[in-house]
Design an enzyme around this catalytic site. Structure first.
Site, PDB file in Angstrom:
ATOM      1  CB  CYS A 147      -0.900   0.108   1.353  1.00 51.09           C
ATOM      2  SG  CYS A 147      -2.287  -1.046   1.034  1.00 51.09           S
ATOM      3  CD  GLU A 181      -1.126  -6.411  -2.039  1.00 52.89           C
ATOM      4  OE1 GLU A 181      -0.125  -6.497  -1.469  1.00 52.89           O
ATOM      5  OE2 GLU A 181      -2.086  -6.352  -1.618  1.00 52.89           O
TER       6      GLU A 181
HETATM    7  N1  ACO Z   1      -4.766  13.542 -10.731  1.00 48.33           N
HETATM    8  C1  ACO Z   1      -3.914  13.421 -11.820  1.00 48.33           C
HETATM    9  N2  ACO Z   1      -2.701  13.073 -11.951  1.00 48.33           N
HETATM   10  C2  ACO Z   1      -2.191  12.395 -10.681  1.00 48.33           C
HETATM   11  C3  ACO Z   1      -2.487  12.723  -9.475  1.00 48.33           C
HETATM   12  C4  ACO Z   1      -4.084  13.213  -9.470  1.00 48.33           C
HETATM   13  N3  ACO Z   1      -4.784  13.301  -8.341  1.00 48.33           N
HETATM   14  N4  ACO Z   1      -2.009  12.520  -8.609  1.00 48.33           N
HETATM   15  C5  ACO Z   1      -0.691  12.054  -8.872  1.00 48.33           C
HETATM   16  N5  ACO Z   1      -0.926  12.169 -10.591  1.00 48.33           N
HETATM   17  C6  ACO Z   1       0.106  11.930 -11.440  1.00 48.33           C
HETATM   18  C7  ACO Z   1       0.431  13.415 -12.063  1.00 48.33           C
HETATM   19  O1  ACO Z   1       1.042  13.360 -13.174  1.00 48.33           O
HETATM   20  C8  ACO Z   1       1.406  13.775 -10.766  1.00 48.33           C
HETATM   21  O2  ACO Z   1       2.388  14.958 -11.374  1.00 48.33           O
HETATM   22  P1  ACO Z   1       1.763  16.405 -11.217  1.00 48.33           P
HETATM   23  O3  ACO Z   1       1.107  16.559 -10.016  1.00 48.33           O
HETATM   24  O4  ACO Z   1       2.988  17.463 -11.452  1.00 48.33           O
HETATM   25  O5  ACO Z   1       0.918  16.319 -12.202  1.00 48.33           O
HETATM   26  C9  ACO Z   1       2.409  12.519 -10.566  1.00 48.33           C
HETATM   27  O6  ACO Z   1       1.405  11.574 -10.584  1.00 48.33           O
HETATM   28  C10 ACO Z   1       3.144  12.523  -9.251  1.00 48.33           C
HETATM   29  O7  ACO Z   1       2.238  12.792  -8.230  1.00 48.33           O
HETATM   30  P2  ACO Z   1       2.926  12.909  -7.000  1.00 48.33           P
HETATM   31  O8  ACO Z   1       2.651  14.441  -6.356  1.00 48.33           O
HETATM   32  O9  ACO Z   1       4.400  12.439  -6.551  1.00 48.33           O
HETATM   33  O10 ACO Z   1       1.824  11.914  -6.114  1.00 48.33           O
HETATM   34  P3  ACO Z   1       1.081  11.941  -4.611  1.00 48.33           P
HETATM   35  O11 ACO Z   1       2.114  12.518  -3.736  1.00 48.33           O
HETATM   36  O12 ACO Z   1      -0.034  13.030  -4.744  1.00 48.33           O
HETATM   37  O13 ACO Z   1       0.756  10.474  -4.225  1.00 48.33           O
HETATM   38  C11 ACO Z   1      -0.641   8.781  -4.288  1.00 48.33           C
HETATM   39  C12 ACO Z   1       0.087   9.704  -5.228  1.00 48.33           C
HETATM   40  C13 ACO Z   1       0.467   7.970  -3.286  1.00 48.33           C
HETATM   41  C14 ACO Z   1      -0.982   7.643  -5.325  1.00 48.33           C
HETATM   42  C15 ACO Z   1      -1.776   9.508  -3.581  1.00 48.33           C
HETATM   43  O14 ACO Z   1      -2.779  10.163  -4.572  1.00 48.33           O
HETATM   44  C16 ACO Z   1      -2.573   8.906  -2.649  1.00 48.33           C
HETATM   45  O15 ACO Z   1      -2.248   8.577  -1.444  1.00 48.33           O
HETATM   46  N6  ACO Z   1      -3.895   8.505  -3.011  1.00 48.33           N
HETATM   47  C17 ACO Z   1      -4.685   7.557  -1.793  1.00 48.33           C
HETATM   48  C18 ACO Z   1      -4.182   6.506  -1.542  1.00 48.33           C
HETATM   49  C19 ACO Z   1      -4.008   5.542  -2.795  1.00 48.33           C
HETATM   50  O16 ACO Z   1      -4.879   5.729  -3.815  1.00 48.33           O
HETATM   51  N7  ACO Z   1      -2.981   5.048  -3.045  1.00 48.33           N
HETATM   52  C20 ACO Z   1      -2.435   4.110  -4.076  1.00 48.33           C
HETATM   53  C21 ACO Z   1      -3.093   2.748  -3.829  1.00 48.33           C
HETATM   54  S1  ACO Z   1      -2.685   1.391  -4.855  1.00 48.33           S
HETATM   55  C22 ACO Z   1      -1.323   0.588  -3.935  1.00 48.33           C
HETATM   56  O17 ACO Z   1      -1.342   0.925  -2.923  1.00 48.33           O
HETATM   57  C23 ACO Z   1      -0.445  -0.246  -4.704  1.00 48.33           C
END
Ligand code: ACO
Ligand code: ZN
Length: 281
Positions: A147, A181
């Site tokens: 996760c 995962e």
């Molecule tokens: N919408 C569009 N593009 C996005 C988004 C979004 N909400 N979030 C990330 N991206 C893409 C973009 O290209 C982004 O670059 P940019 O912001 O400059 O456009 C790029 O990914 C990198 O984003 P980060 O800022 O590095 O990502 P962040 O720190 O926001 O973390 C994460 C991403 C961990 C998935 C976060 O959204 C999160 O915690 N979500 C809730 C929990 C979740 O869904 N986790 C993944 C489950 S799957 C698993 O755990 C294997």
């Protein structure tokens, strides 16, 4: 474990000085989950019922950073490796917190089998939780992340990318290939696609002479499936309709412009040399 129907009533988590709106229900014990607000210690992640209890806890909590071993430090960013067996309370609290932002089911109590990589940002008031990923200690599969979460207050600042990059650094240090995962959440998928695409842009930009999917896997720690999907995303894989073989088409200018656009955002970059770590055995 089943999330109780009352769990959906936590609407807001008070975390340090922030108030964060929750996205999903999490199975906190009923006396907590029946409330609208939940109060957390931002360092030990203990959950509490009221602002008063949180205030009292803040006076006596000795922690100013995550537990475990600090295995990475660069500038103000540190990453701590926390063993679920050695820090079960912290890791259970972490899983519960993460569940507030994860739609799919996650583990809460059986944390023994996992390591937790907690990213925190240092300032004069402490080393503050930003995000984390969990990883199975003895993964028979190729999963290198179970996760992953960036707290909503810190999202879209490149920290998710940094965590993903770090997860592949560990995988390469282990001499393995890895992939997150499944299933990925929507946000997980966009973040990973972006990471895979950028990683191959850096790799292909600097390649001279021949290469192969296998070589790209070894360089990056990515699995062949993920390498191929990233290549397709970049329109870098072409299939000859007559010989039915594949070839790479490397458009260096396009790769460079994708890299420039990413780097212009000024996000924190991983420094692989700042890792002090030996794989878990
Ligand atoms: N919408 C569009 N593009 C996005 C988004 C979004 N909400 N979030 C990330 N991206 C893409 C973009 O290209 C982004 O670059 P940019 O912001 O400059 O456009 C790029 O990914 C990198 O984003 P980060 O800022 O590095 O990502 P962040 O720190 O926001 O973390 C994460 C991403 C961990 C998935 C976060 O959204 C999160 O915690 N979500 C809730 C929990 C979740 O869904 N986790 C993944 C489950 S799957 C698993 O755990 C294997
Ligand atoms: Zn505390």
């Amino acid at each position: 474990l089943r999330a109780s129907s009352h769990a959906s009533m936590i609407k807001c988590v008070h975390f340090g000085n922030y108030q964060i709106d929750t996205w999903y229900a999490a199975p906190y014990p009923e006396e907590y989950s029946r409330n609208r607000n939940l109060y957390l210690c931002e360092f030990c992640l203990k959950y509490m019922n009221s602002e008063f209890v949180q205030w009292r806890h803040r006076l006596k909590c000795p922690h100013k950073n995550p537990p475990g071993d600090e295995i990475y430090r660069e500038g103000t960013i540190s990453i701590f490796e926390v063993d679920g067996r050695k820090q079960p309370a912290y890791c259970q609290n972490l899983c519960l917190l993460a569940k507030l932002f994860l739609g799919s089911k996650t583990l809460y109590y059986d944390v023994d089998q996992f390591l937790f990589y907690v990213m925190a940002e240092y300032n004069e008031t402490g080393c503050h939780f930003v995000g984390y990923f969990s990883k199975e200690k003895r993964s028979t599969s190729s999963n290198n992340v179970s996760c992953i979460l960036t707290l909503p207050i810190h999202q879209r600042k490149g920290y998710g990318h940094l965590l993903i990059d770090f997860s592949y650094l560990l995988t390469r240090t282990e001499g393995r290939l890895g992939s997150p995962e499944k299933p990925l959440s929507d946000l997980g998928l966009v973040s990973y696609r972006n990471y895979w695409k950028l990683t191959l842009c850096y790799l292909l930009r600097d390649i001279h002479g021949g290469t192969s999917v296998t070589a790209m896997c070894d360089e990056t720690g990515m699995t062949p499936d993920d390498v191929i999907s990233a290549l397709e995303n970049l329109h870098a894989l072409i299939r000859d309709p007559i010989t039915k073989t594949y070839a790479f088409r490397i458009d260096r200018e396009m790769m460079q412009s994708i890299i420039d656009k990413w780097e212009s955002k000024g996000y924190v970059k991983l420094n692989p040399r700042a890792l002090v770590w030996v794989p878990f055995v």
